[in-house]
Design an enzyme around this catalytic site. Sequence first.
Site, PDB file in Angstrom:
ATOM      1  N   GLU B 279       0.845  -1.201   0.015  1.00 14.89           N
ATOM      2  CA  GLU B 279      -0.055  -0.047   0.127  1.00 14.89           C
ATOM      3  C   GLU B 279       0.857   1.263  -0.099  1.00 14.89           C
ATOM      4  O   GLU B 279       0.554   2.400  -0.699  1.00 14.89           O
ATOM      5  CB  GLU B 279      -0.956  -0.091   1.323  1.00 14.89           C
ATOM      6  N   GLU B 282       1.773   1.867  -3.161  1.00 15.96           N
ATOM      7  CA  GLU B 282       0.831   2.290  -4.186  1.00 15.96           C
ATOM      8  C   GLU B 282       0.580   3.876  -3.881  1.00 15.96           C
ATOM      9  O   GLU B 282       0.279   4.816  -5.015  1.00 15.96           O
ATOM     10  CB  GLU B 282      -0.266   1.352  -3.936  1.00 15.96           C
ATOM     11  N   CYS B 299      -8.452  -2.801   3.314  1.00 22.73           N
ATOM     12  CA  CYS B 299      -8.495  -3.748   4.365  1.00 22.73           C
ATOM     13  C   CYS B 299      -9.725  -4.263   5.016  1.00 22.73           C
ATOM     14  O   CYS B 299      -9.818  -5.576   5.204  1.00 22.73           O
ATOM     15  CB  CYS B 299      -7.589  -3.430   5.634  1.00 22.73           C
ATOM     16  N   SER B 319      -7.527   0.991  -3.074  1.00 18.09           N
ATOM     17  CA  SER B 319      -6.284   0.201  -3.348  1.00 18.09           C
ATOM     18  C   SER B 319      -6.710  -1.076  -3.767  1.00 18.09           C
ATOM     19  O   SER B 319      -7.444  -1.553  -3.381  1.00 18.09           O
ATOM     20  CB  SER B 319      -5.693   0.136  -1.736  1.00 18.09           C
ATOM     21  N   LYS B 354     -15.464 -10.671   7.239  1.00 15.63           N
ATOM     22  CA  LYS B 354     -14.318 -11.362   6.646  1.00 15.63           C
ATOM     23  C   LYS B 354     -15.001 -12.728   5.994  1.00 15.63           C
ATOM     24  O   LYS B 354     -14.422 -13.521   5.293  1.00 15.63           O
ATOM     25  CB  LYS B 354     -13.341 -11.736   7.798  1.00 15.63           C
ATOM     26  N   GLU B 357     -15.795 -11.882   2.848  1.00 15.15           N
ATOM     27  CA  GLU B 357     -14.470 -11.806   2.092  1.00 15.15           C
ATOM     28  C   GLU B 357     -14.033 -13.006   1.389  1.00 15.15           C
ATOM     29  O   GLU B 357     -13.780 -13.256   0.547  1.00 15.15           O
ATOM     30  CB  GLU B 357     -13.603 -10.977   2.834  1.00 15.15           C
ATOM     31  N   GLU B 362     -13.514 -13.613  -6.241  1.00 15.25           N
ATOM     32  CA  GLU B 362     -12.022 -12.841  -6.648  1.00 15.25           C
ATOM     33  C   GLU B 362     -11.158 -13.753  -5.765  1.00 15.25           C
ATOM     34  O   GLU B 362      -9.882 -13.532  -6.290  1.00 15.25           O
ATOM     35  CB  GLU B 362     -11.999 -11.428  -6.071  1.00 15.25           C
ATOM     36  N   CYS B 498     -10.989  -2.616  14.023  1.00 13.65           N
ATOM     37  CA  CYS B 498     -11.346  -4.178  14.272  1.00 13.65           C
ATOM     38  C   CYS B 498     -11.418  -4.447  15.691  1.00 13.65           C
ATOM     39  O   CYS B 498     -11.991  -5.375  16.055  1.00 13.65           O
ATOM     40  CB  CYS B 498     -10.210  -4.799  13.686  1.00 13.65           C
TER      41      CYS B 498
END
Lengths: 163, 567
Positions: B279, B282, B299, B319, B354, B357, B362, B498
């Site tokens: 990151e 980036e 994230c 990102s 999560k 995710e 993907e 988190c």
Amino acid sequence: MNREFDYSVVDGIIDGNGRKISSVISILQDIQEHYRYLPREIFPYLADAVAVSEARIYSVATFYENFSLEPKGLYVVKVCDGTACHVRRSIPILNRLRSDLGLSERKVTTDDLLFTLETVSCLGACGLAPVLTVNDKVYPAVTPDKASQLVKSLREEATHAAA
Amino acid sequence: MNREFMLIDGLPAPLQGEKNLLELIRKAGISLPTFCYYSELSVYGACRMCMVENEWGDLEAACSTPPKAGMKVRTNTARLRAYRRMILELLLADHCRDCTTCPKNDSCRLQELAVRFGIERVRFPNTAEAPDIDDSSPCIRRDKNKCILCGDCVRMCSEIQNVGAVDFAYRGSKMTISTAFDVPLAESGCVGCGQCAAVCPTGALGVKDDTRRLWEAVSDPQVKVVVQIAPAVRVAVGRELGLAEPENCMGRIVAALRRMGIDEIFDTSVGADLTVLEEAGELLSTLKKGSDLPLFTSCCPAWVAYCEKSHPELMRAVSTCRSPMQMFASLIKEHGKRSGRKVFHAAIMPCTAKKFEAARPEFRHGGAPAVDCVITTQELIRMIRESGLVFAELEPEAVDMPFGTVTGAGLIFGVTGGVTEAVIRCVSADKTPGALRAAAYTGIRGMSGSKEALVRVGDRDVKIAVVSGLAHAEELIGRIGAGEKYDFVEVMACPGGCVNGGGQPLASAFDREERGDLLYNADRMSSIKRSEENPLMMTLYNGLLKGKVHDLLHVHYRTENTGVSHA
């Protein structure tokens, strides 16, 4: 968003009332007046327009008895069951209409989308009890027989109009 | 000196700007019962459990009454006890009372208050309907018929998260909490953050349980079970597992997992270090190229889902880095290819999103997901209890090699501002301990939901925003839309980051702060503070990751996979 749904009517209604959350009820009323119910397609669209969640609009639409999520019949028959009409025997009228139209407490609209039968708690015309309305036209001192007759003539009227 | 006070049960209590009577009474050491009150949500006043009796014998809801000097209230009169018992009895009369098989057994507020008020009998016939479970979402499990209509989920989802997936529907005795048209949760606007489940006082909303899948893998001798543990998990389990003082329990968790039969145990902060490096790269290239939009962090899967659903036009600025969990998972699976056994990879996360995710298309390679199963902190606690391990007596152990070297930068990912601080440490040219400390005082630490900082990178100032809680993100996006310029934006869906994730045991504002502090302590105690100084990184980039950085560490989200339903 549903591509086949024509949103121009809804756009006009939204613009007429203002794109703000406080206009939601009046927008829903106008939409219902146009379509005789609230089509599902308008919910995400309206949510976007006034920047609230679709669930919130659904919440408003289900809170008020007056809003319908199901298509309504051409003739909306409202049998008054306020206190005055009730004691002057409105329930037999309701029962007769239900049996004539093949409807029940749960099924309120005929399959041919001609009639919707609802009850209403007092139309403020107690002197004329028992009362029913058809698309906001008031019929006073109704009896089960008169109600049957009325439905029959409305059906004929619709058939003629169609023909 | 403040001389204003009021009388609570005959004792004076000073007024110190409390928003309502309830806060003052709780400050005075009385645990007034509530179902629908959370200090960060708007006052709803629905449950009527917090009623107090004033000097004229009237009942008032403490949550919606401002305190006034000279007021006299009683919190525990015969009338109030009868009143509260009646409310509980009425709630219980319309509630499925199969507590022993309810996922919220032992953490249910209704159950807790029924015990507290000694409800041994309900005078009314039970009208509860059979469970009506919506398990369409990979993250959250809903049982409509356990709902007590407190509206906590509704206000959380709309006020804090600006998602509004659920709301009240219908009225009176027919009232329910519902998505628009009662579609399954997975087809609604839900982003899976799990904050609704965290505040739900009953079993109506809870975290989807995947512990059986992990147990199954553990019991299969053909399968090698590899686990990664996120930073925020270690600071949230102690109290639940019987430790008196809050502590960083990483060592004990590792010991517990090993005893449970997990083959290899790693720390997600290694994934976080990779994220920092990618990151930061980036960010530097974005700064060099120049862009109309800031670089948004990626994230947080609930934020990514929110962005896809509500602001698809911003996805180009998010990102391309995978989340630390996914980066580490690709690494673990790549590493696992060398082992002869089938690898089952479980990630222990503070997060419900999560789960979604991990299931995104993907992140599938040849049909198999990189993370086979996500276990939230709550589920981990349950598994440790189920194992019969006495947590307080476990001797802490270290994680496994070859991914055993962690950094402080990776650890602070678990708290709002942590990702940003780690990235600042990496991109800042000044590598002195002073610069390191200065980074902590740029304004990015702390539990505020919306923070800003200006940081010098090379020859220019970099403007940073750090937001947590999606309503704060929405507000920031509004400002960016109105022309305000930022270079880097960190978004965490859960307020505080988190540490307050939807999969964690419910945290008060105080708990959140404490959990954050424990992570900063862990950072202070790490000998390596910067991700780029982790010797493991060099090994990885020259080894496992060689030529595969893009394939393994980056992602291009496809909008058609937006729905949490596509899991």
